[in-house]
Design an enzyme around this catalytic site. Structure first.
Site, mmCIF file in Angstrom:
data_model
loop_
_atom_site.group_PDB
_atom_site.id
_atom_site.type_symbol
_atom_site.label_atom_id
_atom_site.label_comp_id
_atom_site.label_asym_id
_atom_site.label_seq_id
_atom_site.Cartn_x
_atom_site.Cartn_y
_atom_site.Cartn_z
ATOM 1 N N HIS A 149 15.253 13.213 11.990
ATOM 2 C CA HIS A 149 13.747 13.220 12.791
ATOM 3 C C HIS A 149 13.272 12.024 12.741
ATOM 4 O O HIS A 149 12.039 11.629 13.457
ATOM 5 C CB HIS A 149 13.192 14.595 12.859
ATOM 6 N N HIS A 150 13.557 11.199 11.849
ATOM 7 C CA HIS A 150 12.801 9.962 11.491
ATOM 8 C C HIS A 150 13.340 8.733 12.408
ATOM 9 O O HIS A 150 12.907 7.662 12.554
ATOM 10 C CB HIS A 150 12.515 9.403 10.154
ATOM 11 N N SER A 191 12.727 6.153 -13.946
ATOM 12 C CA SER A 191 11.592 6.835 -14.691
ATOM 13 C C SER A 191 11.561 8.379 -13.961
ATOM 14 O O SER A 191 11.388 9.442 -14.603
ATOM 15 C CB SER A 191 10.381 6.200 -14.405
ATOM 16 N N SER A 192 11.717 8.340 -12.625
ATOM 17 C CA SER A 192 11.413 9.634 -12.034
ATOM 18 C C SER A 192 12.392 10.601 -12.555
ATOM 19 O O SER A 192 12.382 11.849 -12.600
ATOM 20 C CB SER A 192 11.410 9.704 -10.505
ATOM 21 N N TRP A 200 7.042 0.120 3.801
ATOM 22 C CA TRP A 200 7.584 0.759 2.666
ATOM 23 C C TRP A 200 8.866 1.381 3.001
ATOM 24 O O TRP A 200 9.652 1.835 2.238
ATOM 25 C CB TRP A 200 6.563 2.161 2.437
ATOM 26 N N THR A 256 6.576 27.076 5.555
ATOM 27 C CA THR A 256 5.345 26.647 5.213
ATOM 28 C C THR A 256 4.515 27.464 5.776
ATOM 29 O O THR A 256 3.256 27.569 5.138
ATOM 30 C CB THR A 256 5.143 25.120 6.122
ATOM 31 N N HIS A 278 1.009 -1.190 -0.020
ATOM 32 C CA HIS A 278 -0.186 0.098 0.018
ATOM 33 C C HIS A 278 0.899 1.398 -0.009
ATOM 34 O O HIS A 278 0.789 2.105 -0.915
ATOM 35 C CB HIS A 278 -1.143 -0.085 1.264
ATOM 36 N N SER A 334 -1.733 26.800 -5.325
ATOM 37 C CA SER A 334 -1.604 28.450 -5.597
ATOM 38 C C SER A 334 -1.935 29.137 -6.794
ATOM 39 O O SER A 334 -2.079 29.937 -7.207
ATOM 40 C CB SER A 334 0.275 28.517 -5.666
ATOM 41 N N GLU A 379 12.217 13.514 -0.179
ATOM 42 C CA GLU A 379 10.918 12.516 -0.804
ATOM 43 C C GLU A 379 9.384 13.155 -0.463
ATOM 44 O O GLU A 379 8.699 13.257 -1.452
ATOM 45 C CB GLU A 379 11.131 11.067 -0.550
ATOM 46 N N HIS A 395 13.438 12.022 3.618
ATOM 47 C CA HIS A 395 12.705 13.263 3.882
ATOM 48 C C HIS A 395 12.664 14.117 2.752
ATOM 49 O O HIS A 395 11.501 14.755 2.616
ATOM 50 C CB HIS A 395 13.373 13.853 4.959
ATOM 51 N N ARG A 408 2.019 1.006 15.027
ATOM 52 C CA ARG A 408 1.602 0.983 13.600
ATOM 53 C C ARG A 408 2.022 -0.627 13.159
ATOM 54 O O ARG A 408 2.753 -1.102 13.725
ATOM 55 C CB ARG A 408 2.143 1.921 12.845
ATOM 56 N N ASP A 419 5.926 21.775 -26.610
ATOM 57 C CA ASP A 419 5.973 20.330 -26.010
ATOM 58 C C ASP A 419 6.942 20.459 -24.955
ATOM 59 O O ASP A 419 7.361 21.356 -24.713
ATOM 60 C CB ASP A 419 6.306 19.304 -27.086
ATOM 61 N N LYS A 478 3.416 30.145 3.436
ATOM 62 C CA LYS A 478 2.535 29.691 2.296
ATOM 63 C C LYS A 478 1.141 29.678 2.579
ATOM 64 O O LYS A 478 0.315 30.156 2.055
ATOM 65 C CB LYS A 478 3.189 28.318 2.025
ATOM 66 N N TYR A 496 8.801 15.855 0.578
ATOM 67 C CA TYR A 496 8.511 17.261 -0.013
ATOM 68 C C TYR A 496 8.424 17.136 -1.418
ATOM 69 O O TYR A 496 7.508 17.944 -2.245
ATOM 70 C CB TYR A 496 9.645 18.171 0.145
#
Lengths: 533, 187
Positions: free
Chosen positions: A306-307, A173-174, A145, A332, A80, A272, A259, A257, A454, A109, A335, A261
């Site tokens: 921090h993870h 790909s990315s 994951w 943040t 998932h 926006s 990622e 991390h 979890r 294009d 924004k 963002y």
């Protein structure tokens, strides 16, 4: 480069429409075709990943083991997460970028159309391989994951090798997608479109693309190390051979991390675009939005630990990562306040895209606040690996990233299909989703604070009620996405004719071309409209 | 400069950036080791070998807890001779760990040490340790594995107790593979 020259020539010679049949989709280099394929692909992945989520929630409806084996439950949480992150959210943003970036900057294009085709067509193969692991001996990856070693090396099912190659392919790909977007935005802007006139969606994507190029190779590196540990006898993460499992977490979160963002900055861009349209005001604080996005991106490289507050980082490290993380709340906040200021005294209307955008602002902010709570190192020891974390990142990813994608889809559907959306159905989808998402994820804060871990298929009895509520919410949210599918299909097939400027307050080059957008747009660089000059 | 040339240059740079970052991922491995060594984080013990003999600091004592951990699938019996030791900083202390190989085959083990709190790691000097070498044991054989260590007198005052833990890894497959290669090379 002679081949490129000839392609370009052919393109300008014959203003043909799309090719016929399956070949159109296999060989297309048209940014609109590729954008559509990305979006449909991500929708498919969203439903597959969603079914897995519903399986997880169904098992957690009641304490005790009901429906699935614990091993299969672990495969579901892992798949998932992987499918939603790499298959649903990221390709959806790339799809939106493919469709909108060239039209927003007045380019004919994407800069590298063939690479564009390639970067899309890698994805179905990567995900076919990833999903095929479900049918293999030993089952699919079951280590979460985040695939922490040695769970993902020493103790992994044999299918982990397929998982590693799938990650490699997604990474390639990315990276190709990111290179393409950077080249398009930097080199193909219409004359007069200076960097500080770029629509914010392009700005946020430009910064996201740089993040992708910086961290996707690190992810490729870490899975390569896993591959070598598993098959070639190295000991990167094996303490017995002189390696270190904690190293895995450092390398992974150095990717991980930024990622997160990558999954939210384009969302900021979409919001926006939408809020000024329906507030009928210019975006408040354009320049500060750009700088805030850039500072979030830079800070994202300095907060990864921090993870891992609980792995045993020294006090100085905990403090550094705690304060660096909290610092991110400043840009943040800039924004969020800018969005609010844009709406202030605007003549607002509440069409479906705007509703999703508003829900984004409110619910993403809630997710941001729980993030701030998690950033506090001393209390993180309590929250770590509980449902509080699950509640936090689902608040920023579902009503955050996913709502922004839906808002963007509803906002630009008239441009893509030439038809207006049935507002009643759109609002139905919105309210069901909004209610469903909150019923699902809000109770998770409470059970998390109360200590429910979890990734466990069973739980203590005191968590039963809130889990039941969350499961009901999950099914409301999941089933209401069928309304979204219905809306999109209905919009493709017919509806009220959309004008070039489908929304009254919409500004920008994409609204200067007819709806639906012709197969080729801006073959000649456009003159910028008054509002952009 | 034409758009195509500009594209080509940009793509070249970006691809180079991606390749560099791939390399950086791997560079994090030695960087991490160096970082841990310099800062003494992570409880990795780097101070080994003889130390200058000096009178012990009898004004305070430190509680040293010894822990023996089996890694997965390691069938050996493995335990410390003393569970807890009181040590004066500067004092040379001798203890041992016991290991028995209850299986019916020859096995080779490697012990990997770790110190908690990590801050204390750089103050623990191991003069002699069974973890310096691999430990082979025949079927059913037992061994007492010696450990000789000194706690540095510079140990910060607030550390009153520390834990020295050993994890025992089964490295028989690796060792036999290496033997095989050696034999082949000799032939």
């Amino acid at each position: 480069m002679s081949t490129l020259d000839t392609t370009l020539e052919q393109d300008t010679h014959a203003h043909h429409g799309p090719a016929k049949g399956l070949g159109r989709w296999l060989f297309t280099t048209n940014h609109k075709d590729i954008g559509s394929m990305y979006l449909w692909f991500s929708l498919l992945m969203f439903f597959i990943g969603g079914c897995m989520a519903l399986m997880i929630r169904a098992e957690l409806f009641q304490p005790g083991l009901q429906l699935v084996e614990p091993g299969f439950f672990n495969q579901m949480t892992t798949m998932h997460g992987l499918i939603m992150v790499f298959g649903a959210v990221m390709p959806a943003f790339v799809g939106l970028a493919n469709w909108m970036v060239p039209m927003m900057i007045g380019a004919p294009d994407m800069a590298l159309p063939r690479m564009n085709n390639w970067s899309f067509w890698i994805l179905p193969f990567a995900f076919a391989m990833l999903i095929s692991t479900l049918f293999m001996d030993g089952g699919a990856p079951n280590f979460g994951w985040t695939f922490y070693a040695p769970l993902s090396t020493t103790y992994a099912p044999p299918s982990v090798t397929y998982f590693i190659f799938a990650i490699h392919m997604m990474g390639i790909s990315s990276i190709m997608g990111a290179i393409n977007i950077i080249a398009t935005i930097l080199n193909l802007r219409a004359p007069g479109m200076t960097m500080m006139k770029l629509p914010l969606f392009c700005w946020t994507w430009l910064i996201t693309a740089f993040l992708l190029i910086a961290v996707m190779p690190v992810l490729a590196g870490v899975v390569t190390m896993m591959l070598m540990d598993i098959h070639f006898g190295t000991s990167f993460f094996d303490a017995g051979g002189g390696g270190d499992p904690v190293l895995f977490q450092h390398v992974f979160w150095f990717f991980g991390h930024p990622e997160v963002y990558i999954m939210i900055l384009p969302a900021f861009g979409i919001i926006s675009q939408i809020i000024p349209t329906f507030a009928r005001k210019r975006l408040f604080g354009y320049a500060s939005m750009v700088y805030a996005t850039a500072s979030i991106a830079i800070l994202s490289f300095l907060v990864w630990a921090h993870h891992m507050f609980t792995v045993g980082i020294p006090l100085a490290g905990e403090l550094f990562f705690m304060f660096a993380t909290m610092l991110i709340a400043v840009p943040t906040g800039v924004k969020v306040f800018n969005w609010v200021a844009t709406m202030f005294r605007g003549s607002m209307t509440f069409e479906t895209p705007m509703l999703f955008a508003l829900a984004f602002v409110v619910l993403f902010t809630i997710g941001g606040f729980s993030g701030l709570m998690l950033a506090i190192a001393p209390v993180d020891f309590q929250y770590h690996d509980t449902y509080f974390v699950v509640a936090h990142f689902h608040y920023v990813l579902v009503p955050g990233a996913v709502f922004s994608i839906m808002a963007g889809a509803y906002y630009w559907l008239p441009k893509w299909t030439g038809h207006m959306l049935d507002e009643r159905m759109g609002k139905l989808h919105f309210w069901l989703s909004f209610i469903g998402v909150n019923i699902t994820f809000f109770p998770m804060h409470f059970i998390g604070l109360a200590g429910m871990p979890r990734r466990i298929p069973d739980y203590a009895l005191q968590f039963a009620d809130f889990n039941m509520v969350a499961t009901v919410g999950a099914f409301i949210f999941g089933l209401s996405q069928l309304v979204f599918l219905w809306n999109v299909i209905a919009c493709v097939r017919g509806g009220r004719k959309a004008e070039a400027r489908a929304w009254e307050g919409a500004e920008g080059l994409e609204w200067e071309v007819p709806s639906p957008a012709p197969y080729h747009t801006f073959s000649e660089p456009p003159k910028l409209p008054e509002s952009l000059r | 400069m034409s758009t195509q040339e500009a594209n080509r240059r940009l793509v070249r740079r970006l691809v180079m950036g991606a390749v560099l970052m791939f390399g950086f991922g791997f560079a994090m491995v030695p960087l991490y080791d160096v970082f841990c060594k310099v800062t003494g984080l992570n409880g990795k013990i780097t101070n080994t070998g003889p130390v200058a003999v000096a009178p012990a600091d009898t004004s305070r004592s430190v509680k040293v807890r010894l822990i023996a951990v089996h890694n997965e699938g390691m069938p050996w019996e493995f335990s410390p001779k003393d569970g807890v030791l009181r040590v004066n900083p500067g004092e040379m202390k001798q203890t041992a760990f016991m290991a028995t190989n209850p299986t019916g085959r020859r096995m080779v083990a490697q012990a990997v040490p770790s110190v908690a709190p990590a801050e204390a790691a750089e103050y623990l000097h191991k003069v002699n340790c069974f973890c310096f070498e691999q430990q082979p044991l025949m079927a059913g054989e037992s061994v007492e594995m010696p450990l000789l260590f000194v706690i540095d007198k510079k140990l910060p005052e607030h550390i009153r107790s520390l834990t020295l833990s050993y994890t025992l890894f089964d490295i028989s497959p690796e060792v036999s593979a290496a033997d095989q290669t050696n034999k082949e090379q000799r032939l």
